[in-house]
Enzyme design. Sequence first.
Site: not given
Length: 308
Positions: A96, A161
């Site tokens: 988050f 990523d």
Amino acid sequence: MKPLKGITIIDLSRLLPGPMCTYILATMGAKVIKVEDTGTGDYLKTIPPFLKNGQSALYQHLNGNKKISFIDYKSEKGRSKLLSLIKKADVVVESFRPGAMDHFKLSFKDLKKINPKIILASITGYGQKGKLSQMAGHDMNFMGYAGLLDAPHLSKVQWADIVGGGVMGAFKIVSSLVTPRKNRKAQHLDIAMVSEMLSLSSIRTIFYSHGMDEHAFTGLLGRYRIYETLDGKFVAMGALEEKFWNKFCTHVGKTEWMNQGYIDASPQVCDELKTIFKSKTRDEWEEIGLKLDCCLSPILAPGEYEGG
């Protein structure tokens, strides 16, 4: 051997970086419980390609080796259920924006109160602090900040990523687990993908800082290039060392190129190499590469490799 057998990981992450990280840890034997909220869940489910059952192929690949649990952790009841899992866990992985875990009452301070040995791994683009910490972003944004995009082209692989978040995240978590549990203290790992990619880009930075953005690894040399073959396919020629280059030169009858330094930086030599490689098919060059042992290999399509 499964070195992480007996380790339990709670995965609150979504999309690619966090799930890639916990996928790696699961392959190493860790028990991964992927916790998704009862609303949207993991956004990766909506990203194609889709399997015949309608599920995202990427979601299935990254999460097929995990236990999936749906918990509304924004509610007190759900948060209590999640905390009971975390109390028995070794690691929590989340992705988050900074501050979100505080909002859910799941901050590092909250977690270590119920589990004083917990490792909280927070995977973000820009880190927990700083002027960019709250900025939204994806792989191309992180790669751009790290100076690793070859504009105007996009990379076909989400390196920030996969490597910056997934691989480096897993590495840092495993490093934190080296300490025996009885001696372990709670830790909060700040895994910022831009920072991780910067640490991996030092070689390119060295070349670039010396005015050499075009160097041996970017096509300057004929011996380190991609070539099209007779059948319209491609091979990778990586004969950087003289011993490999000399083997190749001998085979193609160009002994005058041997032991001449980087003679293959010449456009003329490079053009001759293009012609040479177009004289045979990719598979023929593969056989030659295997025979010569000169760092010559085929470029395969995804899924084409059948193992060595």
